[in-house]
Structures are given as structure tokens and as C-alpha cells.
Enzyme design. Structure first.
Site, PDB file in Angstrom:
ATOM      1  N   SER A 146       0.831  -1.192   0.000  1.00 54.72           N
ATOM      2  CA  SER A 146       0.000   0.000   0.000  1.00 54.72           C
ATOM      3  C   SER A 146       0.874   1.254   0.000  1.00 54.72           C
ATOM      4  O   SER A 146       1.611   1.490  -0.952  1.00 54.72           O
ATOM      5  CB  SER A 146      -0.966  -0.037   1.190  1.00 54.72           C
ATOM      6  OG  SER A 146      -1.980   0.927   1.061  1.00 54.72           O
ATOM      7  N   ASP A 206      -9.124  -4.856  -5.839  1.00 57.29           N
ATOM      8  CA  ASP A 206      -8.726  -3.947  -4.757  1.00 57.29           C
ATOM      9  C   ASP A 206      -9.846  -2.943  -4.474  1.00 57.29           C
ATOM     10  O   ASP A 206     -10.313  -2.256  -5.377  1.00 57.29           O
ATOM     11  CB  ASP A 206      -7.452  -3.204  -5.155  1.00 57.29           C
ATOM     12  CG  ASP A 206      -6.778  -2.504  -3.978  1.00 57.29           C
ATOM     13  OD1 ASP A 206      -7.497  -1.995  -3.096  1.00 57.29           O
ATOM     14  OD2 ASP A 206      -5.539  -2.462  -3.944  1.00 57.29           O
ATOM     15  N   HIS A 257      -7.460  -5.531  -1.357  1.00 55.03           N
ATOM     16  CA  HIS A 257      -6.244  -4.791  -1.009  1.00 55.03           C
ATOM     17  C   HIS A 257      -5.234  -5.677  -0.284  1.00 55.03           C
ATOM     18  O   HIS A 257      -4.034  -5.567  -0.485  1.00 55.03           O
ATOM     19  CB  HIS A 257      -6.614  -3.581  -0.155  1.00 55.03           C
ATOM     20  CG  HIS A 257      -5.496  -2.607   0.018  1.00 55.03           C
ATOM     21  ND1 HIS A 257      -4.867  -2.004  -1.051  1.00 55.03           N
ATOM     22  CD2 HIS A 257      -4.875  -2.124   1.138  1.00 55.03           C
ATOM     23  CE1 HIS A 257      -3.926  -1.193  -0.603  1.00 55.03           C
ATOM     24  NE2 HIS A 257      -3.905  -1.254   0.706  1.00 55.03           N
TER      25      HIS A 257
END
Length: 802
Positions: free
Chosen positions: A662, A735, A769
Site C-alpha cells: 500500500s 482492490d 487490497h
């Protein structure tokens, strides 16, 4: 022509195969560790006399993850179940009684389709959901005997929130049912009605780039279908159902302490294609126990014009006040929700009590932004926290709500990033009648703190006096271990339940007598990965050239020989700080047991790498402009980490890889674009073009149009021509995290490809994610290890030195 067609077919087949390959497996040592059963997680009963042990599968098969889901208003809905998407499988429940040591197995279905249980307030029962083929049922279990049963005919709806809550008699439950008249879901139109159109004129909407939003009128119909529920009371003994009001899109429902009223928030049309469901048109109402409307607290439009880092206008954080029969508290912005407005007070605290026939009264004004209550055991005495955005500062004050001006006293006042001064969280008790308040003895409460210090965390339990602010430490973790408070034993304040672990001992629970320090073992969870117990682990501290203190936890393989210089992986995630002092604080502990879960970089230890875990990459400065030097600060921090490890003689500085997830992936790409410190990088689920998050990212407060040079400078996509080290890009195809669209990795890969760079793009089907399917996690680890072996460990033209 036929031969040409055949050749084309072969070519297309080759292209298709190269585009999607079978899932890979990493080395067997990695597979064995990942497949080792995790230790159960623990939920202590409200009576503090038992622990619920929940066994689970952290990594289900891709078959489960690949089940179809609908993207509706920021949610993921399983249309077959009519429920939230399931990604974790809970497999077994058992209750461990603390005094006797007896373990009772709960007679729940053994099909790994259980929901997380909730204790009744008196600690005698458990309620949990169980997924059937096409809906979700509710089960009740006796904690003492383990006997469990499904409540016949009760089908619950968990699309928006938890579908049930115990009532204070510990017999009934407030339940959100699937409406009896709900039929089949609306069918997808085979032919579109027309184009999907949005229009704006004069509206200023600087919202985040949310995902999984509504996109079409059909989506709206689906959302309404699956989110609508029927509020009801269900008797856990007889299964009797008593409905409350009419079906509605109920996002929350909570009975008053005297259970004569229900606080309900309903969603209604018009919905929004711009924001998630919790910002839809909504009303917050008080009903009587039959569902009749008593009063409306708030009737709010779509909240898609919230100022950056601001709050909606109108009543928010509406809640029942503890220890009152039926009294509501809420706050309202006095600054239009805009943190940039200069005002003496940002929020007003309002109150309204039953029978709700009068106008609400203002209890007090709050200087900064309200951020929450904590409830003491004395009526009207509370802790109220507020947040100063300008300083990133949290102030917590004690006050009596009957006379806040005269009784307000600041008890905690510190930076939100100050780990050393963090007092910890108040210890609560849940009483058999459902009241949830501090564990309190006169003016003394208890605080459970992480105990961060320059040598690492040493958790502790403190007594704290709300009037004098005096503090007494009653328990502190041993120096060479990590032991933290879990609960008291019943009402005994001299005996506590702790969770103990050390570098070589896996986490287990103990009873500790605070008077004589006698410890009694409660659980005996075994080391799931004994082959790695001998790994080396230490806290390393170093400085950046600008004087900011940095740290990380260095891991070395179990068979490491002193003097050997290893390839190393540096794993990091940048955080923002207002001052160097808090940026340099040590967080975490070198004495915690090392757990290997998910796609952790620690798996590199099995393949002969050193790992610097959670290397600090602070971005320090004024909150409005600190990212102006983001690149310079992370590059300096990266170099300082390498210099430190090199000086220790444990790494080969020519064989250093960097990785992150991330915002850590964003960091990784920037380090490769703006330095030549690393042999290669591995970036997972990142955002690389900040023009696609134009109204801010992470803690950045300026928009792209206010600071275009900054957005260009920190976007690795804009500097793809400078990424001259190999980079592995991994991303979930589904995601749903704000800003980290899958296209971020796709476009960075294409940009690197267009400049002749070295990159590999791996898109994981059905993953969000974070990656959860066993196949996806193992494939991720295989890709990372292969990439590192090729470009770090066996870097061309570089040989390791001893």
C-alpha cells in the site's frame, strides 16, 4: 488461408497462456509454515470468568474468495447468501473456564461457516450466525454445557451492520431479520435502459476516491433489496419473534438503557454514486419499543460536500448516555465541518432526554474536533476526547456533564503520534445488566498501556486517579518477554489474566496473582513453526543525517553464522510526524514471539535472507507542507538503514531489496526512482500516480490543483524513466481500498515497459487490497522470493562477501 488461421490460433493461444499462468508454490519450507494451524483467538466473557477460543482458517481456498459478489455502496455483498462477503472461515468454538480450567466444546456446525460469537452480558450464553446455502441463521449456545441450537425460522441480515445484539435481560436479542416479503433480487436488465449520467453545477465535492460504489439504477435497486431489514426482538429460549416497525434500510439500531426506546438510523433515497452508503441520505430517529416514531434527531442529505479532513454538518455521533434510562448525546459542527475555518469552538455537545418532547440543549462547546467519550462508573462523569488537526494533538478531559464548565480538567494532553506518553486505554467492565463503564474504585480507574520506551514496548497496567492524576503501576511486563493485560479474574482486582510471549515462547494465557506473583497456566498453545524458533532478532537504532532517530527490528535466519554477510530485505511503511522527537520513538518489541502469517516478508528468513522489519521511514515537518520533502526524507532513511546494517557486518550492501504494501509500495517505487541504494524492489497494492487521488492522499491536505508540483514529484509514475532497478508489482484485481485502484499498478508497469525498464506485473484474481486465499498468498510469496533471488541474492555482477 487455413494454415494462416491455424498459425494465428496458435499465436493467440500462446498469448493467452502467457497472460494467465497457474498458481505457483514457494519452497516447501514456506508452504509448511503457512499451512500450520494458527492459535485460536480469544474473547474474554463479560463476567471475566471464561474465555471463548475461536479456531479459524486465515487463508480459505480461492474457491471461496472467487464466489461472486456485488459492489454496492462501498460494500461487497454475496448475492446467494444475501450477506456480506465472507473471507475468513471460523471452524470451532470452545469455552475455557478460568477457575476450574475446564474446556467446553460448543456444539456448533463443523462446516467452517460460523460467524464471530457474542457473549450475553451475564456471560452465560453465546450467539452466533451460521451460513446456510442461501441465507444466514442465528444460533444460541449455553456456555457452561456447550449445548447449541439454531433458532428455527430466524434469518438475519448482516449487509450493513451486525445482525444481532443481546438485550439486557440476557434472554432476548435485538435482531435485523430478512423481511418476510423479500422476494428474488432484481434481475440484471438484458438491455440497458440508456446511458448512466451524472451532472454537477456549483457543488464542491472534494471526496476521497472511494471504490465499490453504486453505478447504475439497477445497482440502486440491488442495494435497496439486500440492505433492507426488519427490526425484531427474538426470544433465545422460545424462538418467539416480535417485529418492531416496518422494514427499512436500517444502518444502526440500539435500544436505550431502559429498553423503552430504539435509536435508529435509516438510509433512504436518493442514494449516491460518489460516496459509500454511510454518507447516503439518512435520518436518525427515536422509536418506541413497538416501532412508532417518537422524534427525529437528524434528517440529513447525501454527505458528498464534506471539506477535506472535515466532518458532515448536522447531528453526528448520536448515542445513548450510559447510566441514564434514556438520554441522548450528540455533537454538531460549529465551523460548518471545515477544519480551515478559524473559530473558537469546532463542535457543540447536545443532549435530549426522554420523553423527547423538548428541544435539545447545548451541554458545552468543544474547542477542537470531538473524537469520543469514555464512560466512568459514576453517572454524568465522563472523559471527553478532542482532536486538534493543526497540531495533530489529542486532549482528553474529565468533566461532569451536569456542570462541564466548572468540572472540566485535562487528564491527558499529547501528540497523537507520541507513543512514550500514551497513557493507554481505560479498562472497562460489562455488567450483567449491559452497562459498560470503567472498572473503577472511587476516583481510581485502570489503564492498559503498551508501554513504549527507548528499549521497546513493555506493556503495563496502571491505576490512575481521575481527580489527582496520580498513577500507580500494578503490573509490568518482564524485560525479556512481552506480557500484556487481558482482563481481571471476575471481580478480583488482585488477579489478572495476561497474554504472555517471548522470543522463543508462543503466546499463551495465564492467571497472575498480583500479590505473590504466582502464575497459573490457562492455555498451552504450541509453537506452530518450531523450525524457526531459533531465529535471531534484535532492535536496531540509528540516525538519519538530519538527526532524526530511526529504528527497526533485524531478523537473522536460525542458522546464521556471525560474520556472514547476507542479502537483506528492508520492509517499511512511511508515517507522518509533526516533530523529530515523536518520529524517532521506538515502537514494537524485540521480545515478542515471531508469527509467520499471510504474505509476510519474514518468510524470506527461510531462504537465507536477513530482514529489517518495520524500518522507520518518518516524514517529519509542518502538517501542511511536510510532503514537500517526502522523497528526500525516505531516501535518507533508506540509506541510513543500509549504512547501519552494513556497519554491523551482517549484510552485503550490494544485495539489498526493499518492499512494502500500500503506502509502503508507494515508498518502494519512489526509492527506486530517486536513488540507487537498492538492487530491486517489490511493491504490493500501491498507488503510484497521485493525480488519480487529486483531493489528497494519506495525510496530505492539499489538492492536486493547490500543489501540482508536489503531486508530480512524489508520483513514481511521473518518474518511471528513472526506475532503473527491477521492480515486482503485485496487485489484487478486486482492490477496494480508496485510491489504490488496480490500474495504478497496470499503468506504472506500462510506463516502465515504455522506457525499457525491468518489471513484472502480477494481478491476483478476486483479491482485494490484502490477499487472503491460500493460493494467492503462496503465489505472492513465490513471486517475491523468485524476484529477490534473481535480482538481489544472485544479482548479476555482484558476489556476496564474508
Amino acid at each position: 488461408m487455413k494454415k494462416l488461421v491455424t498459425l494465428l490460433g496458435i499465436t493467440l493461444l500462446v498469448l493467452q497462456v502467457s497472460a494467465q499462468t497457474p498458481y505457483k508454490l514457494p519452497p516447501k519450507a514456506v508452504v509448511d509454515i503457512l499451512d500450520a494451524p494458527p492459535t485460536p483467538f480469544v474473547l474474554v466473557s463479560p463476567a471475566n470468568d471464561a474465555m471463548l477460543l475461536v479456531d479459524y482458517r486465515p487463508h480459505p481456498s480461492i474457491e471461496l474468495v472467487a464466489q461472486p459478489f456485488l459492489k454496492l455502496g462501498g460494500l461487497r455483498v454475496n448475492p446467494e447468501l444475501g450477506s456480506r462477503q465472507r473471507l475468513t472461515q471460523y471452524t470451532r468454538l470452545s469455552v475455557k473456564w478460568l477457575q476450574t480450567g475446564k474446556t467446553v466444546a460448543i456444539e456448533a456446525p463443523a462446516d467452517a461457516k460460523l460467524g464471530i460469537p457474542r457473549w450475553s452480558y451475564d456471560g452465560t450464553k453465546l450467539a452466533f450466525t451460521h451460513d446456510l446455502a442461501d441465507d444466514v441463521e442465528l444460533w444460541i449456545a449455553d456456555a457452561a454445557t456447550g449445548k447449541a441450537k439454531a433458532l428455527p425460522g430466524v434469518r438475519v441480515n448482516d449487509v450493513l451492520t451486525s445482525p444481532f445484539e443481546w438485550m439486557r435481560d440476557n434472554v432476548h436479542l435485538r435482531v435485523k431479520l430478512v423481511p418476510s416479503e423479500r422476494g428474488k433480487a432484481p434481475e440484471t436488465p438484458k438491455v440497458p435502459l440508456g446511458p448512466n449520467i451524472e451532472e454537477t453545477a456549483g457543488k464542491i465535492s472534494k471526496m476521497a476516491t472511494f471504490q465499490d460504489l453504486l453505478r447504475t439504477p439497477h445497482d440502486e435497486n440491488l442495494f435497496e433489496h439486500f440492505a433492507t431489514s426488519q427490526l425484531a426482538l427474538v426470544n433465545s429460549a422460545t424462538s418467539e419473534v416480535k417485529t418492531i416497525g416496518a422494514p427499512a434500510i436500517i444502518s444502526s439500531a440500539e435500544f436505550s438503557p431502559d429498553e423503552k426506546y430504539v435509536l435508529v438510523t435509516k438510509l433512504k433515497r436518493p442514494f449516491s454514486y460518489r460516496v459509500p452508503y454511510f454518507y447516503f441520505t439518512r435520518s436518525t430517529e427515536v422509536w418506541d419499543a413497538t416501532g412508532k416514531l417518537v422524534t427525529t434527531i437528524a434528517d440529513l442529505p447525501i454527505s458528498d460536500e464534506i471539506p477535506t479532513q472535515g466532518v458532515p454538518t448536522g447531528p453526528r455521533s448520536v448515542q445513548w448516555q450510559e447510566l441514564h434510562p434514556a438520554k441522548l448525546l450528540w455533537v454538531e459542527a460549529l465551523d460548518g465541518g471545515d477544519p480551515l475555518k478559524k473559530v473558537p469552538h469546532r463542535d457543540g455537545l447536545m443532549a435530549l432526554a426522554a420523553p423527547f418532547s423538548k428541544s435539545p440543549n447545548e451541554v458545552t462547546k468543544i474547542q477542537h474536533r470531538f473524537s469520543g467519550f469514555d464512560w466512568t462508573a459514576r453517572r454524568d462523569e465522563v472523559l471527553l476526547a478532542e482532536y486538534d488537526r493543526d497540531r495533530r494533538w489529542r486532549t482528553t478531559a474529565f468533566l461532569n456533564l451536569t456542570n462541564p464548565a466548572k468540572t472540566r480538567k485535562v487528564v491527558f494532553d499529547l501528540s497523537i503520534r507520541d507513543a512514550y506518553k500514551d497513557p493507554g486505554r481505560p479498562v472497562y467492565e460489562t455488567r450483567p445488566n449491559g452497562e459498560s463503564v470503567f472498572v473503577q474504585e472511587g476516583d481510581w480507574i485502570y489503564l492498559s498501556a503498551r508501554g513504549a520506551s527507548e528499549t521497546g514496548e513493555r506493556p503495563r497496567l496502571d491505576r490512575f486517579n481521575l481527580k489527582t492524576l496520580a498513577k500507580q503501576t500494578v503490573f509490568r511486563s518482564p524485560e525479556k518477554a512481552y506480557e500484556q493485560f487481558a482482563s481481571f479474574l471476575g471481580n478480583d482486582r488482585n488477579t489478572i489474566v495476561t497474554r504472555y510471549e517471548s522470543l522463543t515462547e508462543p503466546p499463551n494465557y495465564f492467571l497472575t496473582d498480583l500479590k505473590n506473583n504466582k502464575r497459573t497456566t490457562l492455555t498451552d498453545f504450541k509453537d506452530p513453526t518450531p523450525q524457526l524458533t531459533g531465529l535471531k532478532k534484535e532492535l536496531v537504532k540509528y540516525k538519519r543525517p538530519d538527526g532524526v532517530d530511526l529504528s527497526g527490528t533485524l531478523y537473522l535466519p536460525p542458522d546464521y553464522q556471525a560474520g556472514t554477510k547476507l542479502p537483506v530485505l528492508i520492509w517499511a511503511y512511511p508515517l507522518e510526524y509533526s516533530d523529530p522527537g515523536t518520529a524517532g520513538q521506538v515502537r514494537g518489541s524485540p521480545h515478542q514471539f515471531t508469527s509467520f502469517r499471510g504474505s509476510s516478508p519474514l518468510f524470506f528468513l527461510t531462504q537465507g535472507y536477513a530482514v529489517l522489519m518495520d524500518a522507520t521511514m518518518p516524514v517529519v515537518g509542518d502538517a501542511e507542507t511536510m510532503n514537500n520533502t517526502y522523497v528526500e526524507q525516505i531516501v535518507a532513511a533508506g540509506k541510513a538503514a543500509i549504512d547501519k546494517l552494513d556497519s554491523m557486518g551482517v549484510i552485503d550492501r550490494n544485495r539489498v531489496g526493499v518492499s512494502g504494501h500500500s503506502y509502503g509500495a508507494f515508498m518502494t517505487a519512489n526509492l527506486l526512482a530517486h536513488s540507487d541504494l537498492f538492487a530491486a524492489g517489490m511493491a504490493r497494492s500501491g498507488a503510484y500516480n497521485r493525480t488519480l487521488t487529486p483531493f489528497g492522499f494519506q495525510s496530505e491536505r492539499r489538492s492536486f490543483w493547490e500543489a501540482p508540483e508536489l503531486y508530480f514529484k512524489v508520483s513514481p509514475f511521473m518518474h518511471a524513466n528513472k526506475i532503473n532497478e527491477p521492480i515486482l508489482l503485485i496487485h489484487g484485481e478486486a482492490d477496494n481500498n480508496s485510491g489504490t485502484f488496480t490500474i495504478q499498478s497496470e499503468r506504472l508497469f506500462q510506463a516502465i515497459q515504455g522506457h525499457g525498464g525491468t518489471a513484472r506485473l502480477v494481478l491476483l484474481p478476486h483479491e482485494s487490497h490484502g490477499y487472503v486465499a491460500r493460493e494467492s498468498v503462496l503465489h505472492t510469496l513465490a513471486e517475491m522470493l523468485e524476484w529477490a533471488d534473481k535480482y538481489v541474492k544472485n544479482r548479476k555482477g555482484v558476489t556476496g562477501t564474508n
